[in-house]
Design a protein around this motif. Structure first.
Motif, PDB file in Angstrom:
ATOM      1  N   ASN A  69       0.847  -1.185   0.000  1.00 59.72           N
ATOM      2  CA  ASN A  69       0.000   0.000   0.000  1.00 59.72           C
ATOM      3  C   ASN A  69       0.889   1.243   0.000  1.00 59.72           C
ATOM      4  OD1 ASN A  69      -2.092   1.861   0.425  1.00 59.72           O
ATOM      5  ND2 ASN A  69      -2.061   1.570   2.641  1.00 59.72           N
ATOM      6  N   PRO A  70       1.663   1.469  -1.090  1.00 58.80           N
ATOM      7  CA  PRO A  70       2.555   2.635  -1.118  1.00 58.80           C
ATOM      8  C   PRO A  70       1.759   3.937  -1.044  1.00 58.80           C
ATOM      9  CG  PRO A  70       2.406   1.607  -3.288  1.00 58.80           C
ATOM     10  CD  PRO A  70       1.711   0.689  -2.337  1.00 58.80           C
ATOM     11  N   CYS A  72      -0.342   7.119  -1.517  1.00 57.24           N
ATOM     12  CA  CYS A  72      -1.141   7.486  -2.697  1.00 57.24           C
ATOM     13  C   CYS A  72      -1.189   8.997  -2.913  1.00 57.24           C
ATOM     14  CB  CYS A  72      -2.560   6.939  -2.566  1.00 57.24           C
ATOM     15  SG  CYS A  72      -3.475   7.602  -1.154  1.00 57.24           S
ATOM     16  N   ALA A  73      -0.605   9.781  -1.997  1.00 54.72           N
ATOM     17  CA  ALA A  73      -0.686  11.237  -2.091  1.00 54.72           C
ATOM     18  C   ALA A  73      -0.205  11.814  -3.424  1.00 54.72           C
ATOM     19  CB  ALA A  73       0.083  11.864  -0.933  1.00 54.72           C
ATOM     20  N   PRO A  74       0.808  11.221  -4.092  1.00 55.86           N
ATOM     21  CA  PRO A  74       1.227  11.805  -5.376  1.00 55.86           C
ATOM     22  C   PRO A  74       0.104  11.893  -6.407  1.00 55.86           C
ATOM     23  CG  PRO A  74       2.902  10.294  -4.591  1.00 55.86           C
ATOM     24  CD  PRO A  74       1.717  10.138  -3.673  1.00 55.86           C
ATOM     25  N   TRP A  75      -0.909  11.043  -6.253  1.00 54.30           N
ATOM     26  CA  TRP A  75      -2.002  11.032  -7.235  1.00 54.30           C
ATOM     27  C   TRP A  75      -3.324  11.516  -6.664  1.00 54.30           C
ATOM     28  CZ3 TRP A  75       1.502   6.969  -6.710  1.00 54.30           C
ATOM     29  CH2 TRP A  75       2.436   6.881  -7.754  1.00 54.30           C
ATOM     30  N   SER A  76      -3.288  12.159  -5.522  1.00 58.10           N
ATOM     31  CA  SER A  76      -4.537  12.647  -4.930  1.00 58.10           C
ATOM     32  C   SER A  76      -5.115  13.766  -5.788  1.00 58.10           C
ATOM     33  CB  SER A  76      -4.298  13.166  -3.511  1.00 58.10           C
ATOM     34  OG  SER A  76      -3.558  14.378  -3.542  1.00 58.10           O
ATOM     35  N   ASN A  77      -6.433  13.873  -5.801  1.00 50.65           N
ATOM     36  CA  ASN A  77      -7.084  14.937  -6.573  1.00 50.65           C
ATOM     37  C   ASN A  77      -6.703  16.312  -6.045  1.00 50.65           C
ATOM     38  OD1 ASN A  77      -8.449  13.232  -8.362  1.00 50.65           O
ATOM     39  ND2 ASN A  77     -10.093  12.880  -6.890  1.00 50.65           N
ATOM     40  N   ALA A  85      -1.482  18.516 -12.895  1.00 49.61           N
ATOM     41  CA  ALA A  85      -1.824  17.108 -13.108  1.00 49.61           C
ATOM     42  C   ALA A  85      -0.615  16.194 -13.141  1.00 49.61           C
ATOM     43  CB  ALA A  85      -2.632  16.970 -14.401  1.00 49.61           C
ATOM     44  N   MET A  86       0.508  16.680 -13.669  1.00 44.88           N
ATOM     45  CA  MET A  86       1.672  15.811 -13.830  1.00 44.88           C
ATOM     46  C   MET A  86       2.720  16.016 -12.741  1.00 44.88           C
ATOM     47  SD  MET A  86       0.473  14.234 -16.312  1.00 44.88           S
ATOM     48  CE  MET A  86       1.826  13.149 -16.772  1.00 44.88           C
ATOM     49  N   ALA A  87       2.363  16.703 -11.675  1.00 46.20           N
ATOM     50  CA  ALA A  87       3.319  16.972 -10.599  1.00 46.20           C
ATOM     51  C   ALA A  87       3.786  15.689  -9.922  1.00 46.20           C
ATOM     52  CB  ALA A  87       2.696  17.913  -9.571  1.00 46.20           C
ATOM     53  N   TRP A  88       3.023  14.614 -10.077  1.00 44.41           N
ATOM     54  CA  TRP A  88       3.389  13.362  -9.426  1.00 44.41           C
ATOM     55  C   TRP A  88       4.771  12.867  -9.874  1.00 44.41           C
ATOM     56  CZ3 TRP A  88       4.488   9.057 -12.350  1.00 44.41           C
ATOM     57  CH2 TRP A  88       4.050   9.059 -13.672  1.00 44.41           C
ATOM     58  N   ARG A  89       5.166  13.232 -11.090  1.00 47.63           N
ATOM     59  CA  ARG A  89       6.451  12.759 -11.618  1.00 47.63           C
ATOM     60  C   ARG A  89       7.626  13.190 -10.729  1.00 47.63           C
ATOM     61  NH1 ARG A  89       6.314  11.248 -17.088  1.00 47.63           N
ATOM     62  NH2 ARG A  89       4.384  11.735 -18.209  1.00 47.63           N
ATOM     63  N   ASP A  90       7.488  14.344 -10.072  1.00 50.00           N
ATOM     64  CA  ASP A  90       8.577  14.880  -9.252  1.00 50.00           C
ATOM     65  C   ASP A  90       8.381  14.600  -7.766  1.00 50.00           C
ATOM     66  OD1 ASP A  90       9.805  16.062 -11.532  1.00 50.00           O
ATOM     67  OD2 ASP A  90       8.337  17.695 -11.432  1.00 50.00           O
ATOM     68  N   ASP A  91       7.371  13.831  -7.435  1.00 52.93           N
ATOM     69  CA  ASP A  91       7.101  13.531  -6.029  1.00 52.93           C
ATOM     70  C   ASP A  91       8.000  12.384  -5.577  1.00 52.93           C
ATOM     71  OD1 ASP A  91       5.897  12.497  -3.578  1.00 52.93           O
ATOM     72  OD2 ASP A  91       4.173  13.755  -4.069  1.00 52.93           O
ATOM     73  N   PRO A  92       8.815  12.584  -4.559  1.00 48.56           N
ATOM     74  CA  PRO A  92       9.745  11.523  -4.128  1.00 48.56           C
ATOM     75  C   PRO A  92       9.054  10.260  -3.629  1.00 48.56           C
ATOM     76  CG  PRO A  92       9.684  13.322  -2.525  1.00 48.56           C
ATOM     77  CD  PRO A  92       8.948  13.804  -3.740  1.00 48.56           C
ATOM     78  N   ARG A  93       7.776  10.386  -3.274  1.00 46.44           N
ATOM     79  CA  ARG A  93       7.063   9.224  -2.732  1.00 46.44           C
ATOM     80  C   ARG A  93       6.760   8.158  -3.776  1.00 46.44           C
ATOM     81  NH1 ARG A  93       2.838  12.967   0.470  1.00 46.44           N
ATOM     82  NH2 ARG A  93       3.089  14.052  -1.519  1.00 46.44           N
ATOM     83  N   ILE A  94       6.856   8.497  -5.069  1.00 42.33           N
ATOM     84  CA  ILE A  94       6.600   7.456  -6.066  1.00 42.33           C
ATOM     85  C   ILE A  94       7.704   6.400  -6.054  1.00 42.33           C
ATOM     86  CG2 ILE A  94       5.234   8.983  -7.539  1.00 42.33           C
ATOM     87  CD1 ILE A  94       7.646   9.091  -9.449  1.00 42.33           C
ATOM     88  N   ALA A  95       8.827   6.719  -5.410  1.00 39.31           N
ATOM     89  CA  ALA A  95       9.891   5.715  -5.268  1.00 39.31           C
ATOM     90  C   ALA A  95       9.396   4.502  -4.488  1.00 39.31           C
ATOM     91  CB  ALA A  95      11.104   6.329  -4.568  1.00 39.31           C
ATOM     92  N   CYS A  96       8.386   4.715  -3.648  1.00 37.14           N
ATOM     93  CA  CYS A  96       7.824   3.600  -2.870  1.00 37.14           C
ATOM     94  C   CYS A  96       7.197   2.555  -3.791  1.00 37.14           C
ATOM     95  CB  CYS A  96       6.794   4.119  -1.871  1.00 37.14           C
ATOM     96  SG  CYS A  96       7.476   5.226  -0.618  1.00 37.14           S
TER      97      CYS A  96
END
Length: 325
Positions: A69-70, A72-77, A85-96
């Motif tokens: 359950n990594p 999910c905040a990088p993709w929150s509305n 919309a594409m800010a998730w790419r730079d979110d360090p949490r996607i490394a999880c």
């Protein structure tokens, strides 16, 4: 059959999985408020925190199912609205996500599941990432399933849509769901009282500036809207780092409607439909499928978040059941 969890936080996913698997260990990020809660409820599960300390070799070829359950905040509305919309790419949490998926390569289980919000599967979300992970899983000899499901159809008594990335060494058989209407909030709370009397747990807290407006907040209305009825724009004062309106309630605080089902629980923000208060933490836990005797550690102010970040136990049990096949 043996299972191992990664990024399970307070333990909701593990509650469902343990009904079908023997849980060997839990891999987590750096220390947080969730550790004490998880360990209080799963004292016999080995616990490792900090990705650099995960003993992968120890569990290689010894685990049938890995459930994750990594964050999910990088993709929150909310995040996409504020940062793009594409800010998730730079979110360090996607490394999880990569850390969790790599357990498929390193431990070689029969199945792995990664859970997140639906936006991770949208074109403006993490769809490219999901497609890449799908390709990698296929190349490793796994079948892949992309499952978008509302937890309300698995026995959860509120609506909660979530996405599950599933990779298995065998063809997956998705079990039937229950499409009966979800129970209204009033019925859920009535059942809670019948089962647990008045033991609602610690009350979620309101700000002092919010309390006077609580009695004026109507069912189905945001406390912010209530506040704005009594405070016209010409009286607003702005301040703080983001220049917000001073004293105005958070937009997430809503009074639920007795005759409608409970919406997705994102924290301890909801207002009781007929009483002038937020919910107690045991009421919130009941709404999400946790047992009444589940132990919650840490400050009371964190419990709503601990509950909300979980894969809810009824949904977790459904997923574990189809994985067990």
């Amino acid at each position: 059959m043996k299972a191992l969890g990664a990024y399970i936080f307070a333990g909701g996913f593990a509650l469902g999985v343990e009904k079908h698997f023997d849980i060997l260990a839990h891999f987590e990020m750096k220390p947080g408020v969730y550790k004490k809660t998880f360990q209080a409820n799963f004292p016999n599960v080995e616990y490792y925190e900090g990705e650099e300390n995960w003993p992968k070799e120890k569990f290689k070829n010894k685990v049938d199912f890995i459930y994750c359950n990594p964050p999910c905040a990088p993709w929150s509305n909310l995040g996409s609205t504020q940062k793009g919309a594409m800010a998730w790419r730079d979110d360090p949490r996607i490394a999880c996500w990569r850390n969790a998926f790599n357990l498929l390569k390193d431990l070689k289980p029969k199945a792995i599941v990664l859970e997140s919000v639906p936006r991770v599967y949208s074109k403006n979300g993490g769809y490219e990432m999901i497609q890449q992970l799908t390709k990698e899983a296929n190349e490793l000899g796994y079948y892949t399933t992309h499952l978008l499901i509302d937890g309300g159809y698995t026995g959860l008594n509120h609506s909660r849509k979530r996405f599950f990335f599933i990779a298995t060494k065998y063809h997956l058989s998705v079990r039937p769901l229950n499409f009966s209407p979800l129970p209204p909030t009033g019925d859920v709370l009535k059942n809670f009282k019948l089962e647990h009397k008045k033991n609602i747990g610690h009350l979620m807290k309101l700000g002092k500036n919010e309390i006077p407006y609580l009695k004026h907040c109507k069912q189905g209305e945001s406390l912010r809207v209530t506040w704005e009825r009594y405070n016209p724009p010409e009286t607003w004062k702005r301040g703080g780092m983001r220049g917000g309106v001073k004293g105005r309630p958070q937009f997430m605080k809503w009074r639920l409607k007795s005759d409608e089902h409970i919406p997705v629980i994102a924290g301890g923000f909801y207002i009781h439909p007929t009483e002038d208060r937020l919910f107690g933490h045991k009421e919130l836990a009941y709404m999400t499928g946790y047992p009444h005797d589940y132990i919650w550690e840490g400050p009371v102010s964190t419990i709503g978040s601990q509950i909300a970040r979980s894969v809810m136990p009824p949904v977790a049990e459904y997923v574990a059941r189809i994985i067990k096949n």
